[in-house]
Design a protein around this motif. Sequence first.
Motif, PDB file in Angstrom:
ATOM      1  N   TYR A 189      -3.991   9.154  10.178  1.00  0.00           N
ATOM      2  CA  TYR A 189      -2.959   9.449   8.940  1.00  0.00           C
ATOM      3  C   TYR A 189      -1.680   8.576  10.240  1.00  0.00           C
ATOM      4  O   TYR A 189      -0.485   9.155  10.220  1.00  0.00           O
ATOM      5  CB  TYR A 189      -3.093  11.131   9.054  1.00  0.00           C
ATOM      6  CG  TYR A 189      -4.356  11.633   8.341  1.00  0.00           C
ATOM      7  CD1 TYR A 189      -4.429  11.211   6.740  1.00  0.00           C
ATOM      8  CD2 TYR A 189      -5.309  11.844   8.752  1.00  0.00           C
ATOM      9  CE1 TYR A 189      -4.541  11.536   5.746  1.00  0.00           C
ATOM     10  CE2 TYR A 189      -5.647  12.330   8.171  1.00  0.00           C
ATOM     11  CZ  TYR A 189      -6.238  12.217   6.928  1.00  0.00           C
ATOM     12  OH  TYR A 189      -6.853  12.657   6.000  1.00  0.00           O
TER      13      TYR A 189
ATOM     14  N   HIS B  83       1.338   7.804   4.076  1.00  0.00           N
ATOM     15  CA  HIS B  83       1.498   7.190   2.629  1.00  0.00           C
ATOM     16  C   HIS B  83       0.415   7.970   2.002  1.00  0.00           C
ATOM     17  O   HIS B  83      -0.128   9.095   1.411  1.00  0.00           O
ATOM     18  CB  HIS B  83       0.863   5.783   2.766  1.00  0.00           C
ATOM     19  CG  HIS B  83      -0.629   5.897   3.293  1.00  0.00           C
ATOM     20  ND1 HIS B  83      -1.680   5.523   2.553  1.00  0.00           N
ATOM     21  CD2 HIS B  83      -1.474   4.758   4.341  1.00  0.00           C
ATOM     22  CE1 HIS B  83      -2.940   5.522   2.883  1.00  0.00           C
ATOM     23  NE2 HIS B  83      -2.116   4.661   4.220  1.00  0.00           N
TER      24      HIS B  83
ATOM     25  N   HIS C   5      -3.086   8.711   1.332  1.00  0.00           N
ATOM     26  CA  HIS C   5      -3.708   9.916   2.101  1.00  0.00           C
ATOM     27  C   HIS C   5      -3.192  11.732   1.384  1.00  0.00           C
ATOM     28  O   HIS C   5      -3.428  11.905   1.771  1.00  0.00           O
ATOM     29  CB  HIS C   5      -2.604   9.635   3.957  1.00  0.00           C
ATOM     30  CG  HIS C   5      -3.005   9.021   5.275  1.00  0.00           C
ATOM     31  ND1 HIS C   5      -1.460   8.075   5.689  1.00  0.00           N
ATOM     32  CD2 HIS C   5      -3.965   8.511   5.182  1.00  0.00           C
ATOM     33  CE1 HIS C   5      -2.183   7.409   6.115  1.00  0.00           C
ATOM     34  NE2 HIS C   5      -3.530   7.294   5.906  1.00  0.00           N
TER      35      HIS C   5
ATOM     36  N   ASP D 165     -13.747   4.595   1.433  1.00  0.00           N
ATOM     37  CA  ASP D 165     -14.307   3.141   2.766  1.00  0.00           C
ATOM     38  C   ASP D 165     -15.512   4.088   3.339  1.00  0.00           C
ATOM     39  O   ASP D 165     -16.425   2.964   4.441  1.00  0.00           O
ATOM     40  CB  ASP D 165     -13.111   3.278   3.619  1.00  0.00           C
ATOM     41  CG  ASP D 165     -12.009   4.221   3.649  1.00  0.00           C
ATOM     42  OD1 ASP D 165     -12.379   5.192   2.975  1.00  0.00           O
ATOM     43  OD2 ASP D 165     -11.908   4.395   4.673  1.00  0.00           O
TER      44      ASP D 165
ATOM     45  N   ARG E 177     -10.983   6.324  -3.133  1.00  0.00           N
ATOM     46  CA  ARG E 177     -10.012   5.464  -2.104  1.00  0.00           C
ATOM     47  C   ARG E 177      -8.294   5.224  -2.580  1.00  0.00           C
ATOM     48  O   ARG E 177      -9.332   4.688  -4.315  1.00  0.00           O
ATOM     49  CB  ARG E 177     -10.420   4.750  -1.556  1.00  0.00           C
ATOM     50  CG  ARG E 177      -9.452   4.242   0.035  1.00  0.00           C
ATOM     51  CD  ARG E 177      -9.636   3.160   1.380  1.00  0.00           C
ATOM     52  NE  ARG E 177      -8.820   2.498   1.820  1.00  0.00           N
ATOM     53  CZ  ARG E 177      -9.150   1.939   2.313  1.00  0.00           C
ATOM     54  NH1 ARG E 177      -8.746   3.401   3.395  1.00  0.00           N
ATOM     55  NH2 ARG E 177      -7.622   2.106   3.289  1.00  0.00           N
ATOM     56  N   THR E 178      -7.963   5.041  -3.016  1.00  0.00           N
ATOM     57  CA  THR E 178      -6.261   4.940  -3.503  1.00  0.00           C
ATOM     58  C   THR E 178      -6.818   3.308  -2.970  1.00  0.00           C
ATOM     59  O   THR E 178      -6.430   2.837  -2.109  1.00  0.00           O
ATOM     60  CB  THR E 178      -5.163   5.756  -2.950  1.00  0.00           C
ATOM     61  OG1 THR E 178      -5.545   7.337  -3.477  1.00  0.00           O
ATOM     62  CG2 THR E 178      -3.747   4.904  -3.791  1.00  0.00           C
TER      63      THR E 178
ATOM     64  N   VAL F 131      -2.739   0.290  -1.331  1.00  0.00           N
ATOM     65  CA  VAL F 131      -1.938   1.265   0.110  1.00  0.00           C
ATOM     66  C   VAL F 131      -3.278   1.965   0.987  1.00  0.00           C
ATOM     67  O   VAL F 131      -4.162   2.195   1.098  1.00  0.00           O
ATOM     68  CB  VAL F 131      -0.812   2.793  -0.047  1.00  0.00           C
ATOM     69  CG1 VAL F 131      -2.342   3.569  -1.030  1.00  0.00           C
ATOM     70  CG2 VAL F 131      -0.358   2.886   0.783  1.00  0.00           C
TER      71      VAL F 131
ATOM     72  N   SER G 170      -2.239   2.203   5.253  1.00  0.00           N
ATOM     73  CA  SER G 170      -1.951   1.826   7.436  1.00  0.00           C
ATOM     74  C   SER G 170      -1.595   1.040   7.888  1.00  0.00           C
ATOM     75  O   SER G 170      -0.949   0.437   8.456  1.00  0.00           O
ATOM     76  CB  SER G 170      -2.741   3.409   7.986  1.00  0.00           C
ATOM     77  OG  SER G 170      -2.534   3.891   7.913  1.00  0.00           O
ATOM     78  N   THR G 171      -3.030   0.155   7.907  1.00  0.00           N
ATOM     79  CA  THR G 171      -3.039  -1.403   7.917  1.00  0.00           C
ATOM     80  C   THR G 171      -2.349  -2.360   7.792  1.00  0.00           C
ATOM     81  O   THR G 171      -1.118  -2.982   8.726  1.00  0.00           O
ATOM     82  CB  THR G 171      -4.489  -2.158   7.645  1.00  0.00           C
ATOM     83  OG1 THR G 171      -5.548  -0.715   7.806  1.00  0.00           O
ATOM     84  CG2 THR G 171      -4.307  -2.927   8.446  1.00  0.00           C
TER      85      THR G 171
ATOM     86  N   ARG H  79       1.383  -1.889   9.030  1.00  0.00           N
ATOM     87  CA  ARG H  79       1.264  -1.499  10.042  1.00  0.00           C
ATOM     88  C   ARG H  79       1.774  -2.780  10.404  1.00  0.00           C
ATOM     89  O   ARG H  79       2.213  -3.059  11.443  1.00  0.00           O
ATOM     90  CB  ARG H  79       0.544  -1.016  10.809  1.00  0.00           C
ATOM     91  CG  ARG H  79       0.360  -0.257  11.592  1.00  0.00           C
ATOM     92  CD  ARG H  79      -0.936   0.346  12.288  1.00  0.00           C
ATOM     93  NE  ARG H  79      -2.150   0.319  12.286  1.00  0.00           N
ATOM     94  CZ  ARG H  79      -3.328   0.986  11.840  1.00  0.00           C
ATOM     95  NH1 ARG H  79      -3.079   2.314  11.392  1.00  0.00           N
ATOM     96  NH2 ARG H  79      -4.306   0.859  10.683  1.00  0.00           N
TER      97      ARG H  79
HETATM   98  N1  CTP Z   1      -7.265   6.702   2.236  1.00  0.00           N
HETATM   99  C1  CTP Z   1      -7.635   7.577   0.897  1.00  0.00           C
HETATM  100  N2  CTP Z   1      -6.997   5.705  -0.071  1.00  0.00           N
HETATM  101  C2  CTP Z   1      -5.764   5.120   1.210  1.00  0.00           C
HETATM  102  C3  CTP Z   1      -6.265   5.341   2.462  1.00  0.00           C
HETATM  103  C4  CTP Z   1      -6.930   6.166   3.327  1.00  0.00           C
HETATM  104  O1  CTP Z   1      -8.127   8.122   0.327  1.00  0.00           O
HETATM  105  N3  CTP Z   1      -5.215   4.218   0.302  1.00  0.00           N
HETATM  106  C5  CTP Z   1      -8.119   7.566   3.453  1.00  0.00           C
HETATM  107  C6  CTP Z   1      -9.175   7.193   3.854  1.00  0.00           C
HETATM  108  O2  CTP Z   1     -10.529   6.934   2.899  1.00  0.00           O
HETATM  109  C7  CTP Z   1      -9.552   8.642   4.771  1.00  0.00           C
HETATM  110  C8  CTP Z   1      -8.063   9.311   4.710  1.00  0.00           C
HETATM  111  O3  CTP Z   1      -7.208   8.475   3.619  1.00  0.00           O
HETATM  112  O4  CTP Z   1     -10.010   9.621   4.295  1.00  0.00           O
HETATM  113  C9  CTP Z   1      -7.485   8.868   6.030  1.00  0.00           C
HETATM  114  O5  CTP Z   1      -7.137   7.223   6.044  1.00  0.00           O
HETATM  115  P1  CTP Z   1      -6.889   6.609   8.135  1.00  0.00           P
HETATM  116  O6  CTP Z   1      -8.127   5.921   8.291  1.00  0.00           O
HETATM  117  O7  CTP Z   1      -6.332   7.945   8.461  1.00  0.00           O
HETATM  118  O8  CTP Z   1      -5.741   5.887   6.444  1.00  0.00           O
HETATM  119  P2  CTP Z   1      -6.191   4.537   6.277  1.00  0.00           P
HETATM  120  O9  CTP Z   1      -5.354   3.712   5.740  1.00  0.00           O
HETATM  121  O10 CTP Z   1      -7.327   3.670   5.712  1.00  0.00           O
HETATM  122  O11 CTP Z   1      -5.950   3.474   8.028  1.00  0.00           O
HETATM  123  P3  CTP Z   1      -6.618   2.072   8.560  1.00  0.00           P
HETATM  124  O12 CTP Z   1      -5.728   1.016   7.837  1.00  0.00           O
HETATM  125  O13 CTP Z   1      -5.974   1.685   9.637  1.00  0.00           O
HETATM  126  O14 CTP Z   1      -7.764   2.313   8.302  1.00  0.00           O
END
Ligand code: CTP
Length: 462
Positions: A14, A18, A21, A99, A118-119, A122, A124-125, A128
Amino acid sequence: MRDGKRVVITYGTYDLLHYGHIRLMERAKELGDYLIVGVTSDAFDRDRGKLNVYQSLSERMNAVLATGIPDKVIVEEFQGQKIADIIKYGVDVFAIGSDWEGKFDFLKKYCEVVYLERTKGVSSTELRADKNRSVAVGCIGADYLTGRFISESAHVPGADVFGAYQLDTPVHESVRAAGVSLYDSLDDMLEHAEAVYISATIDRHADLIDRALDAGCHVLCESPLFLSRADGERLFAKARERGLVLMEALKTVYFPAFEHLRLLLASGVIGEVKDIAASFSQIPDFPYRETRYQGAFYDMGAYGVLPAIAFLGSDYQDARLICVDDDGYNVWTKAELVYGTATATLSVGRGLKTEGDMVITGESGYVYVPAPWWKPDYFEIRHEDLRDTRKFFYGYQGGGQRYETFEFMRRVRDGADAYPARFSEDEVLATTDLVERFDAGDVVRLGHGKYAFGGGERVTDR
Ligand code: CTP
C-alpha cells in the motif's frame, strides 16, 4: 468465523495508496463482514528485496486506515506470518489481487483463498516512477569507498551516478570498472551534478562541502563530517538557507536492524539504558597510513561513538578519549562518555583487531549485538531468565550502503526538510565535538612506540 462474523484478510504494501488498492479492499470486504488488512513493515519489504517502497510504514498504515474500509489494520513483519494470522484471527477468507494467482494456494489448508481481478492501469510502481525521478549524482574522490558507493547506488531507483572527480588519490579500479566519466575539474563536474557524494579525508570535508553547496548541490559526505563545531554549524546553516540536503554517510544508521533496535530501545524494551560497550576495529586491505587523517579516530570516530549518540543522546556531560598512537598515527581510541545516569565505553581501532560486538545494558535486561555491530542483521534481547531471550533478524542487501543512499535520494527529491533527518544536526555536532577534542590533542595519550598498551608513559596533551 468470529462472533458469527465472516473474517476476511488481505495483505499488501500500500505504497502511495491508489484507486486499485481501494477497490481491492472494498471487494475483499464484500466477501465477509470483518476486514483485516496487513501492511508490510519497512524491514520486511527491505528484507525481501523490495527496496523501492516510498512511504514509511506509519504513512502507509495511516493512509489505509483513512479509507475507512478495513476494520483492523495489522503489520506484516515476517515470512510465514500469514498462517499465524489466519489461525490467530479465525480468518475465513484470504483475498489478494490476481497478480498473485496461485501463489497462495498453500493457504487453502487453513481458509478459503480468493484471487480478485487486479484493477487495470494503476500501480504503486508507476506512481513511484514519477516520484523516483532521476537525480544526477557526481562523486568527489575516486577511492574504494566511491567504488562501493557507485555499485550500491545501482540498486537505488533514480540515483544516476554519472561521474567522479579524482581529487588527489589514485582512481580505484572499482571506479574505473564502473565506467563513470572521470573529471579533471571539480567545477566541471559540479556543473552537471544535482547531488554529490564525497569520499575524502576529514581535513578536506569542510572546503569540499562548501564548494558543492555553493554550486547548488545536495551533499552526502563520508563520516566524520567535520573537524570543528564551527565548520559544522556554518555549513548546516548554509545548506538550510539554500534548501539543500547535507547528510553524513554513516551507513549503520540506515540498516534495517539498527533502525529497529533504536525504536525498540526508545520504547523501553530493556528499561532505561545504563551502559553501552562496543568496539569497531579494522585491519584494512588498502594503504591506510598515508596521512594521519586516516588514523582510527579521524576516520572511524563517528562510527565508534554512534551507539552512545544514537541510544543515549547528544547531551553527554563528560567525555574522555584515551589514545594509543604509533608514530603520530592513531591506532586505537577508547571514548568514555558519561551521561546523567548512564555511561558508554566505545573503542575504534585501525591496524589492529578485536571482538566487534556490542552490549547495551538496561534496567530490565540487555541487548546483545554480535560482531560486526556496525553492520547489524541480528540481535538478541536477553533477560535474567535466559528463557525470555527474544531474537531479531533483519537482513540487509549487498553491502548495506544502499539504504543510506535511498534515504539521501528521498530527501533530495522531496525537499531537505520534508522528513526529519534520521541522524540529526545535533547528533552530528555532538560527534563533531569529540573529533574536535581529539584534533586539539585534548586526550589521554598512552606512551608512544608500537602499540604501547600498558607499558607506555601516560601523558595528557592538554
Ligand atoms: N492491487 C489491485 N489493483 C492494482 C494494484 C494493486 O487490485 N492496480 C492489489 C494487489 O493485487 C494487492 C493489493 O492491491 O492485493 C496491494 O497491492 P500492492 O502490492 O501494495 O500494490 P501495487 O500497486 O501492486 O504495488 P507494486 O506496483 O509495488 O507491485
